[in-house]
Write a protein that holds these residues in place. Sequence first.
Motif, PDB file in Angstrom:
ATOM      1  N   SER A  21      -2.965   1.114  -7.390  1.00  0.00           N
ATOM      2  CA  SER A  21      -2.543   0.030  -6.497  1.00  0.00           C
ATOM      3  C   SER A  21      -2.503   0.470  -5.037  1.00  0.00           C
ATOM      4  O   SER A  21      -1.446   0.473  -4.402  1.00  0.00           O
ATOM      5  CB  SER A  21      -1.161  -0.470  -6.931  1.00  0.00           C
ATOM      6  OG  SER A  21      -1.148  -0.804  -8.305  1.00  0.00           O
ATOM      7  N   PRO A  22      -3.657   0.813  -4.449  1.00  0.00           N
ATOM      8  CA  PRO A  22      -3.652   1.277  -3.054  1.00  0.00           C
ATOM      9  C   PRO A  22      -3.408   0.181  -2.033  1.00  0.00           C
ATOM     10  O   PRO A  22      -3.099   0.483  -0.881  1.00  0.00           O
ATOM     11  CB  PRO A  22      -5.050   1.891  -2.893  1.00  0.00           C
ATOM     12  CG  PRO A  22      -5.895   1.149  -3.874  1.00  0.00           C
ATOM     13  CD  PRO A  22      -4.997   0.895  -5.047  1.00  0.00           C
ATOM     14  N   SER A  30      -3.289  -5.068 -10.780  1.00  0.00           N
ATOM     15  CA  SER A  30      -2.693  -4.165 -11.775  1.00  0.00           C
ATOM     16  C   SER A  30      -1.579  -4.858 -12.544  1.00  0.00           C
ATOM     17  O   SER A  30      -1.462  -4.719 -13.768  1.00  0.00           O
ATOM     18  CB  SER A  30      -2.150  -2.914 -11.084  1.00  0.00           C
ATOM     19  OG  SER A  30      -3.176  -2.181 -10.434  1.00  0.00           O
ATOM     20  N   ILE A  31      -0.736  -5.614 -11.830  1.00  0.00           N
ATOM     21  CA  ILE A  31       0.345  -6.356 -12.481  1.00  0.00           C
ATOM     22  C   ILE A  31      -0.238  -7.386 -13.440  1.00  0.00           C
ATOM     23  O   ILE A  31       0.215  -7.522 -14.588  1.00  0.00           O
ATOM     24  CB  ILE A  31       1.243  -7.031 -11.425  1.00  0.00           C
ATOM     25  CG1 ILE A  31       2.010  -5.974 -10.627  1.00  0.00           C
ATOM     26  CG2 ILE A  31       2.214  -8.014 -12.081  1.00  0.00           C
ATOM     27  CD1 ILE A  31       2.731  -6.527  -9.410  1.00  0.00           C
ATOM     28  N   ALA A  32      -1.259  -8.121 -12.992  1.00  0.00           N
ATOM     29  CA  ALA A  32      -1.871  -9.148 -13.827  1.00  0.00           C
ATOM     30  C   ALA A  32      -2.474  -8.546 -15.094  1.00  0.00           C
ATOM     31  O   ALA A  32      -2.351  -9.119 -16.185  1.00  0.00           O
ATOM     32  CB  ALA A  32      -2.934  -9.900 -13.029  1.00  0.00           C
ATOM     33  N   ILE A  66       2.397 -12.634  -6.437  1.00  0.00           N
ATOM     34  CA  ILE A  66       2.343 -13.075  -7.827  1.00  0.00           C
ATOM     35  C   ILE A  66       3.729 -13.520  -8.286  1.00  0.00           C
ATOM     36  O   ILE A  66       4.742 -12.927  -7.885  1.00  0.00           O
ATOM     37  CB  ILE A  66       1.807 -11.943  -8.737  1.00  0.00           C
ATOM     38  CG1 ILE A  66       1.602 -12.423 -10.182  1.00  0.00           C
ATOM     39  CG2 ILE A  66       2.692 -10.717  -8.694  1.00  0.00           C
ATOM     40  CD1 ILE A  66       0.794 -11.446 -11.027  1.00  0.00           C
ATOM     41  N   ILE A  67       3.767 -14.573  -9.094  1.00  0.00           N
ATOM     42  CA  ILE A  67       4.972 -14.990  -9.803  1.00  0.00           C
ATOM     43  C   ILE A  67       4.661 -14.952 -11.290  1.00  0.00           C
ATOM     44  O   ILE A  67       3.673 -15.555 -11.736  1.00  0.00           O
ATOM     45  CB  ILE A  67       5.429 -16.412  -9.409  1.00  0.00           C
ATOM     46  CG1 ILE A  67       5.755 -16.487  -7.926  1.00  0.00           C
ATOM     47  CG2 ILE A  67       6.658 -16.827 -10.220  1.00  0.00           C
ATOM     48  CD1 ILE A  67       6.209 -17.876  -7.465  1.00  0.00           C
ATOM     49  N   CYS A 245       8.281  -3.338  -7.807  1.00  0.00           N
ATOM     50  CA  CYS A 245       7.360  -4.229  -8.520  1.00  0.00           C
ATOM     51  C   CYS A 245       7.178  -3.773  -9.958  1.00  0.00           C
ATOM     52  O   CYS A 245       7.223  -4.582 -10.901  1.00  0.00           O
ATOM     53  CB  CYS A 245       6.004  -4.269  -7.810  1.00  0.00           C
ATOM     54  SG  CYS A 245       6.007  -5.050  -6.179  1.00  0.00           S
ATOM     55  N   PHE A 246       6.984  -2.475 -10.145  1.00  0.00           N
ATOM     56  CA  PHE A 246       6.780  -1.943 -11.492  1.00  0.00           C
ATOM     57  C   PHE A 246       8.040  -2.082 -12.334  1.00  0.00           C
ATOM     58  O   PHE A 246       7.983  -2.443 -13.514  1.00  0.00           O
ATOM     59  CB  PHE A 246       6.359  -0.476 -11.413  1.00  0.00           C
ATOM     60  CG  PHE A 246       6.056   0.139 -12.757  1.00  0.00           C
ATOM     61  CD1 PHE A 246       4.841  -0.095 -13.375  1.00  0.00           C
ATOM     62  CD2 PHE A 246       6.994   0.932 -13.403  1.00  0.00           C
ATOM     63  CE1 PHE A 246       4.559   0.466 -14.624  1.00  0.00           C
ATOM     64  CE2 PHE A 246       6.724   1.492 -14.641  1.00  0.00           C
ATOM     65  CZ  PHE A 246       5.495   1.263 -15.251  1.00  0.00           C
ATOM     66  N   ILE A 247       9.190  -1.815 -11.718  1.00  0.00           N
ATOM     67  CA  ILE A 247      10.460  -1.943 -12.432  1.00  0.00           C
ATOM     68  C   ILE A 247      10.656  -3.381 -12.924  1.00  0.00           C
ATOM     69  O   ILE A 247      10.983  -3.619 -14.094  1.00  0.00           O
ATOM     70  CB  ILE A 247      11.621  -1.521 -11.509  1.00  0.00           C
ATOM     71  CG1 ILE A 247      11.596  -0.002 -11.287  1.00  0.00           C
ATOM     72  CG2 ILE A 247      12.974  -1.950 -12.075  1.00  0.00           C
ATOM     73  CD1 ILE A 247      12.512   0.460 -10.163  1.00  0.00           C
TER      74      ILE A 247
END
Length: 429
Positions: A21-22, A30-32, A66-67, A245-247
Amino acid sequence: MNTRLNTADFNQALLNFLDQSPTPFHAVASIAARLDQAGFMSLKESDPWVLQPGQGYYTTRNGSSIIAWRQPVEAQGFAAGLRLTGAHTDSPCLKVKPQPELLRQGYFQLGVEVYGGVLLNPWFDRDLSLAGRVTVRQSSGQLSSHLIDFKKPIAVIPSLAIHLDREANAARSINAQTYLPPILGQATEKPDFRALLQQKLLAEQVDVAAVLDYELAFYDCQKAALVGLDDALVCSARLDNLLSCFIGLQALIESRPGNGQVLICNDHEEVGSASACGAQGPMLTQWLDRVLPADCNRYAVLANSLFVSADNAHGIHPNFADRHDDNHGPRLNQGPVIKINSNQRYASNSETSARFRDLAYRAGVPVQSFVVRSDQGCGSTIGPIVATETGIPTVDVGVPQFAMHSIRETAGAEDAIGLTRILMELYQS
């Protein structure tokens, strides 16, 4: 206490996410991808939505915000309110200008613009790569956008030798216009940067007749890593705020379907959040318009909700302990931090803080507090913005870290999983 999470696996997944995720565009992708693997369904904002109880969904805006959410299992589940976690996808960095080409003393350089409150000194003498989004015209004449990542060192910003700047260790101010253009190589004539991007995309089998525009940022090639004799520290670029975000993502994925569970990760926090996809824009309120049932009492739903604004906190630095209030110096690996400011730079109040402390108690995770020194200014987060725009009760929290806004930051290897466990309690409450 929730024990489903494994610290070693969690931290390895975190390191992978950080490396993938640069830029905010890559972070959202990456989240999606992780949401897809967990069974969430992608929805376009431009399409009608038909939502099913208990199903997970996500939608994006600008490719950089993103939601993600789960619909309540029960038809009346919204009456209990929403449980929301918020973070931001952007980090301070150096962005490439629209007409960036420079040819100076036989060196090809790119002009850059400082994005956000960058700690500039650490950007010198690092192996830098370039990533972001490129919009092109295809051979058919249609427009399309693509993520790009060179994934290898292609540039460097060399320091001036101390022999030519004897005061460098005592006082050096950095002129962002003249000192920061990275060197990409040597040349006898000025290269066409858009042509270079076109060559890169063509090599990746992308149909490109012309590169029309781009949003690109330099980043440090050094990989995220566990550091210390006992691997007690996480070191990486963009911990502020991809760590949050990752958490939030892991907490949402690991939670069982229940009442309204929401994760929102906005772009542009580092520059004030005032954009269509920023926290001060309409993305969240427009999402509420679409998701909340027409027959529900919207104001009652929001009053019964809780928004956890997750953005990293300043851990007490052992070499600069005097920069903290004596009683409010959070330590790494001692638990997440509730951030408090009486001037409303943070949205926490006694009731929302108490609710967060209760969630932490149920999760078996210790909690710390941060208040800035009374003789220093205080930063802010998306928390006060969301509270102002929606009226949702809000608490500002974060994992403590060192070197905020540096090209490489440091956090504790135990704190991220601790905050994840608390947010899982939030989503199950």
